[in-house]
Design an enzyme around this catalytic site. Structure first.
Site, short mmCIF file in Angstrom:
data_model
loop_
_atom_site.label_atom_id
_atom_site.label_comp_id
_atom_site.label_asym_id
_atom_site.label_seq_id
_atom_site.Cartn_x
_atom_site.Cartn_y
_atom_site.Cartn_z
N TYR A 196 -27.79 6.80 -0.07
CA TYR A 196 -28.45 5.85 1.01
C TYR A 196 -27.77 5.78 2.56
O TYR A 196 -26.80 5.89 2.69
CB TYR A 196 -28.01 5.01 0.36
CG TYR A 196 -26.69 4.24 -0.12
CD1 TYR A 196 -25.38 3.66 1.22
CD2 TYR A 196 -25.89 4.57 -0.85
CE1 TYR A 196 -23.82 4.20 0.62
CE2 TYR A 196 -24.80 4.62 -1.57
CZ TYR A 196 -24.00 4.08 -0.29
OH TYR A 196 -22.16 3.98 -1.46
N ARG A 252 -16.75 3.75 3.84
CA ARG A 252 -15.85 2.92 3.07
C ARG A 252 -14.36 2.72 4.47
O ARG A 252 -13.42 1.35 4.54
CB ARG A 252 -14.68 3.29 1.79
CG ARG A 252 -15.41 3.44 0.91
CD ARG A 252 -15.09 4.50 -0.78
NE ARG A 252 -16.09 3.88 -1.34
CZ ARG A 252 -15.56 2.99 -2.17
NH1 ARG A 252 -14.64 2.45 -2.52
NH2 ARG A 252 -16.77 2.86 -3.34
N ASP A 304 -11.60 -2.45 -10.36
CA ASP A 304 -11.45 -1.28 -11.04
C ASP A 304 -9.79 -0.85 -12.22
O ASP A 304 -10.24 -0.20 -13.13
CB ASP A 304 -11.43 -0.22 -10.35
CG ASP A 304 -12.38 0.19 -9.69
OD1 ASP A 304 -14.10 -0.63 -10.45
OD2 ASP A 304 -12.91 1.52 -8.67
N GLU A 334 0.82 -1.00 -0.23
CA GLU A 334 -0.35 -0.14 0.19
C GLU A 334 1.30 1.28 0.28
O GLU A 334 1.86 1.01 0.48
CB GLU A 334 -0.90 -0.06 1.03
CG GLU A 334 -1.41 1.85 1.19
CD GLU A 334 -2.93 1.77 0.31
OE1 GLU A 334 -2.83 3.11 0.37
OE2 GLU A 334 -2.79 0.72 -0.59
#
Length: 408
Positions: free
Chosen positions: A216, A110, A296, A36
């Site tokens: 939402y 998230r 993605d 990361e």
């Protein structure tokens, strides 16, 4: 001379797809290392809607209960006229959805999702501050050059580094992002502040010819509402990168005269950025040498079906199965099998996502009236979305026959 650290499998990117893949591989006895670039785990974006095609897999991976504690199960899917607030269509979610698809439809922050995933993977498998700048192929490995001047090597590298993927550019040879002609404003608002909002804990689309607002509920108590306001913008995106500063009037202009619930939500959220909604063309191959793409990076979606994260999660199961059976000396057949399982489905979901905005933004007139009439009589999870949400990545291996999307 310092020895270059080597791993059998390296995953680039500790986002949703990368961390889920690490768990799926571990279930098959493969310990992957996740690299990361940031110094701490943080997700870009506010929230994610997890549909049953993803939450089913989280049950298999043993983290369903932990995610349920920080997620909100949606109650209804509602389409509204953005200007009048009139209900155009309503489909129950809740228990009916769970009974049909075998798992919940959640809204989750998230950061909470990433925390649950990273805790399950374990800190010892995640390397922070590992920013990959370049890759070099050798016969039996890939060398990774890092921003701090160090180098690692891997037998297999998985590019799970998102829509702006370095690994995709390395596979394709250039940046193939295409501006969709639409941009969006994102935000989170405490539910209690939205006094004008009907059905605050339902997934809702407020639609009109100049744009749409999707929102939402999220969080363990449904205490917050995540929203994305999308509008048509000029075909050229001139800002550096995919995000630019935005003034308040820019977010309100496409929704001038809309229902108070819409303008209240836009005004309550701290929104100072506009996001370009980019798309990428389908690829004929997702791999090059010992490098393969996931999520993605392989098939970025515009967000109108809320399937970006969910398709990444689906990918992880297929890729983990194929890598578990792969010959380490030649992973190409495993990569090709993975792509064969995923290519048609992700292309179908990409196409459906592109089409949704065209349907939601129809100008006033006969076509919009026909769309509204269809919404009034349609069970969306039965007639339009079952082929997406009813897909079980642990069983299925392609798109469902007869897949249909919103019609114009």
């Amino acid at each position: 001379m310092e020895q270059t650290p080597h791993d059998d499998v390296v995953i680039i990117g500790a986002g949703i797809g990368g961390l889920t893949l690490a768990l799926a591989l571990r279930e098959r006895g493969i310990d992957a290392t996740v690299l990361e670039r940031t110094a701490e785990l943080r997700e870009v974006g506010a929230a994610v809607a997890l549909s049953a095609n993803a939450t089913t897999l989280f049950r298999r991976l043993g983290i369903y209960d932990a995610l349920e504690e920080v997620s909100w199960a949606q109650t209804d899917l509602v389409f509204r006229d953005g200007r009048t607030g009139a209900t155009l269509g309503r489909t129950p979610v809740g228990s009916a959805y769970r009974e049909r698809f075998g798992a919940d439809y959640w809204g989750v922050h998230r950061a909470d999702l990433q925390r649950v995933l990273s805790d399950a993977v374990g800190a010892e498998r995640i390397r922070l501050s590992h920013h990959v700048l370049d890759l070099h192929e050798e016969d039996d490995r890939v060398l990774l050059d890092l921003a701090d001047g160090s180098r690692r090597s891997a037998g297999i590298v998985v590019g799970a580094d998102g829509a702006r993927s370095l690994l995709r550019r390395w596979v394709v040879g250039y940046d193939d992002a295409i501006y969709s002609g639409r941009s969006g404003f994102r935000g989170i608002v405490p539910t209690e502040q939205l006094t004008e909002l009907p059905d605050p804990r339902a997934i809702q689309f407020w639609i009109g010819p100049t744009g749409h607002l999707l929102h939402y509920a999220m969080g363990g108590q449904g205490q917050d509402v995540n929203f994305l306001a999308v509008s048509r913008t000029p075909q050229e995106w001139t800002a550096e990168g995919w995000v630019e500063p935005a003034r308040d009037e820019e977010k309100f202009l496409p929704f001038a005269g809309w229902h108070p619930a819409v303008t209240q939500m836009l005004g309550a959220g701290e929104v100072d950025q506009r996001w370009a909604l980019m798309r990428r063309p389908p690829l004929s191959t997702w791999h090059r040498g010992r490098v393969v793409l996931l999520g993605d990076a392989a098939h970025a979606l515009v967000p109108h079906h809320g399937q970006g994260a969910n398709q990444s999660i689906e990918d992880t199961w297929a890729l983990a199965e194929e890598l578990a059976a792969a010959d380490p000396a030649d992973p190409t057949p495993a990569f090709e099998a993975y792509e064969g399982r995923r290519r048609l489905r992700t292309r179908a979901v990409q196409f459906a996502s592109w089409q949704v905005a065209e349907v939601l933004h129809l100008p006033d007139g006969p076509a919009a009236e026909a769309r509204n009439a269809e919404m009034a009589t349609t069970d969306y999870f039965e007639d339009k979305l079952a082929w997406i949400h009813g897909y079980d990545p642990t069983v299925d291996s392609g798109i469902r026959p007869g897949a249909r999307v919103l019609n114009r």
